[in-house]
Design a protein around this motif. Sequence first.
Motif, PDB file in Angstrom:
ATOM      1  N   VAL A   1      -2.907  32.117 -74.083  1.00 39.68           N
ATOM      2  CA  VAL A   1      -3.023  30.770 -73.530  1.00 39.68           C
ATOM      3  C   VAL A   1      -1.994  29.841 -74.173  1.00 39.68           C
ATOM      4  O   VAL A   1      -1.784  29.880 -75.392  1.00 39.68           O
ATOM      5  CB  VAL A   1      -4.443  30.211 -73.767  1.00 39.68           C
ATOM      6  CG1 VAL A   1      -4.554  28.784 -73.225  1.00 39.68           C
ATOM      7  CG2 VAL A   1      -5.491  31.096 -73.131  1.00 39.68           C
ATOM      8  N   LEU A   2      -1.367  29.014 -73.335  1.00 39.31           N
ATOM      9  CA  LEU A   2      -0.497  27.947 -73.817  1.00 39.31           C
ATOM     10  C   LEU A   2      -1.204  26.624 -73.560  1.00 39.31           C
ATOM     11  O   LEU A   2      -1.490  26.277 -72.410  1.00 39.31           O
ATOM     12  CB  LEU A   2       0.852  27.967 -73.084  1.00 39.31           C
ATOM     13  CG  LEU A   2       1.841  26.846 -73.458  1.00 39.31           C
ATOM     14  CD1 LEU A   2       2.242  26.930 -74.928  1.00 39.31           C
ATOM     15  CD2 LEU A   2       3.073  26.898 -72.564  1.00 39.31           C
TER      16      LEU A   2
ATOM     17  N   ILE B   1      -3.191  31.619 -78.955  1.00 38.98           N
ATOM     18  CA  ILE B   1      -3.317  30.295 -78.356  1.00 38.98           C
ATOM     19  C   ILE B   1      -2.199  29.446 -78.943  1.00 38.98           C
ATOM     20  O   ILE B   1      -2.243  29.069 -80.111  1.00 38.98           O
ATOM     21  CB  ILE B   1      -4.690  29.659 -78.635  1.00 38.98           C
ATOM     22  CG1 ILE B   1      -5.804  30.521 -78.044  1.00 38.98           C
ATOM     23  CG2 ILE B   1      -4.753  28.248 -78.061  1.00 38.98           C
ATOM     24  CD1 ILE B   1      -7.207  29.965 -78.282  1.00 38.98           C
ATOM     25  N   ALA B   2      -1.174  29.214 -78.147  1.00 37.99           N
ATOM     26  CA  ALA B   2      -0.022  28.441 -78.605  1.00 37.99           C
ATOM     27  C   ALA B   2      -0.152  27.010 -78.114  1.00 37.99           C
ATOM     28  O   ALA B   2      -0.688  26.753 -77.030  1.00 37.99           O
ATOM     29  CB  ALA B   2       1.273  29.060 -78.098  1.00 37.99           C
ATOM     30  N   THR B   3       0.329  26.066 -78.905  1.00 37.44           N
ATOM     31  CA  THR B   3       0.255  24.663 -78.523  1.00 37.44           C
ATOM     32  C   THR B   3       1.632  24.034 -78.555  1.00 37.44           C
ATOM     33  O   THR B   3       2.528  24.473 -79.284  1.00 37.44           O
ATOM     34  CB  THR B   3      -0.663  23.866 -79.473  1.00 37.44           C
ATOM     35  OG1 THR B   3       0.019  23.621 -80.719  1.00 37.44           O
ATOM     36  CG2 THR B   3      -1.958  24.612 -79.748  1.00 37.44           C
ATOM     37  N   GLN B   4       1.794  23.021 -77.728  1.00 36.72           N
ATOM     38  CA  GLN B   4       2.974  22.178 -77.813  1.00 36.72           C
ATOM     39  C   GLN B   4       2.616  20.791 -77.301  1.00 36.72           C
ATOM     40  O   GLN B   4       1.759  20.624 -76.434  1.00 36.72           O
ATOM     41  CB  GLN B   4       4.151  22.764 -77.047  1.00 36.72           C
ATOM     42  CG  GLN B   4       3.945  23.025 -75.568  1.00 36.72           C
ATOM     43  CD  GLN B   4       5.188  23.619 -74.924  1.00 36.72           C
ATOM     44  OE1 GLN B   4       6.170  23.943 -75.581  1.00 36.72           O
ATOM     45  NE2 GLN B   4       5.149  23.776 -73.617  1.00 36.72           N
TER      46      GLN B   4
ATOM     47  N   ARG C   1      -1.444  28.264 -68.636  1.00 37.49           N
ATOM     48  CA  ARG C   1      -1.110  27.024 -69.342  1.00 37.49           C
ATOM     49  C   ARG C   1      -2.198  26.016 -69.008  1.00 37.49           C
ATOM     50  O   ARG C   1      -2.456  25.729 -67.844  1.00 37.49           O
ATOM     51  CB  ARG C   1       0.254  26.486 -68.927  1.00 37.49           C
ATOM     52  CG  ARG C   1       0.584  25.159 -69.619  1.00 37.49           C
ATOM     53  CD  ARG C   1       2.003  24.690 -69.351  1.00 37.49           C
ATOM     54  NE  ARG C   1       2.226  24.419 -67.939  1.00 37.49           N
ATOM     55  CZ  ARG C   1       3.408  24.044 -67.450  1.00 37.49           C
ATOM     56  NH1 ARG C   1       4.456  23.931 -68.252  1.00 37.49           N
ATOM     57  NH2 ARG C   1       3.544  23.804 -66.155  1.00 37.49           N
ATOM     58  N   LEU C   2      -2.831  25.477 -70.054  1.00 34.77           N
ATOM     59  CA  LEU C   2      -3.958  24.575 -69.883  1.00 34.77           C
ATOM     60  C   LEU C   2      -3.741  23.268 -70.626  1.00 34.77           C
ATOM     61  O   LEU C   2      -2.926  23.190 -71.549  1.00 34.77           O
ATOM     62  CB  LEU C   2      -5.249  25.221 -70.408  1.00 34.77           C
ATOM     63  CG  LEU C   2      -5.634  26.602 -69.869  1.00 34.77           C
ATOM     64  CD1 LEU C   2      -6.859  27.121 -70.615  1.00 34.77           C
ATOM     65  CD2 LEU C   2      -5.895  26.542 -68.379  1.00 34.77           C
ATOM     66  N   SER C   3      -4.482  22.256 -70.217  1.00 29.87           N
ATOM     67  CA  SER C   3      -4.561  20.989 -70.947  1.00 29.87           C
ATOM     68  C   SER C   3      -6.033  20.694 -71.188  1.00 29.87           C
ATOM     69  O   SER C   3      -6.859  20.861 -70.281  1.00 29.87           O
ATOM     70  CB  SER C   3      -3.921  19.854 -70.152  1.00 29.87           C
ATOM     71  OG  SER C   3      -2.535  20.043 -70.011  1.00 29.87           O
TER      72      SER C   3
END
Length: 325
Positions: free
Chosen positions: A52-53, A157-160, A182-184
């Motif tokens: 998941v991003l 689980i990567a974040t930016q 890709r989720l928010s």
Amino acid sequence: MVQSSTKSQSPPVETVSLDRLTDLQANVESVFQGKTRVVRYTLACLLAGGHVLLEDVPGVGKTTLALALARSMGLSFQRIQFTSDLLPSDIIGVSVYRPETGDFDFKPGPLFAGVILADEINRTTPRTQSALLEAMSEGKVSVDNVTHQLPDPFLVIATQNPLEHHGTYPLPESQLDRFLMRLSIGYPSRRIERQILLERRLAEPVHELEAALDVSEFRALQQKAARVRLDETLVDYLMEVVDKTRRDTRVRIGVSTRGALAMARVARAWALVQGRDFCIPDDLRELFVPCFAHRLALAGSAGDGDKDQAEMVMEELVSEVPTPT
């Protein structure tokens, strides 16, 4: 040379009730409140063997979600803060020479955990970003011609931060394609946020969370998800949408075959999360944007900064394809 890893025996698929999946979701939501859909998306992604991003502003619970998933399944957890000076060996590990034996001993890095929170992944160099590719797609890494298996399950689980672009390295299409979704997360509702403020004082409840099921049960649920029926009419529907992304003039690079395969897997997993052993058209419609939008390279775009535009294009393409009845 391949270094083998041992796995615990999974119980028969038929003996694992879907209630165990409900227990897992409830356990995560006990500390990650008010975001049921995000939790279900992430569980479906994990059931489908994906990653998941999370693209969101700081402080909305990304770490809590990752840690809650790990603790709820009794998995190890590592948070890796990606920075511009981070090297591939800092996350994968290194071989250390032992003069007394004349051998090299591999010292695994933080990547060897069940759940990895890759924080601000776009702040590190492409060289370190690419070090994740083999791990995310193959579940293993190679160091000095020796292959080392990663834990199973293995979730990144990567974040930016979508608002901060100074000193960042946009993820290339090859890296984005490794993320199933890709989720928010977004801000919680006022009621939920008020409840959080009243209940949480010194300790974070996620650190006291106990496992809701064990790894062998989850592997059995993954096998059950793989057996969910995806009718041929839905496969044709999926392929029609994929083809649309490749022919639209607004899109420079459409959805890849890897993306189509990922969609089929997560559609089955999403149906299982909903308590069904078969997919329906609404399952695919629900997942097209989170699964496909980040895989689109828009014409005239120089990087991955057109999230809203890509999602809008994806929604329009889906609306142009008749839904099977």
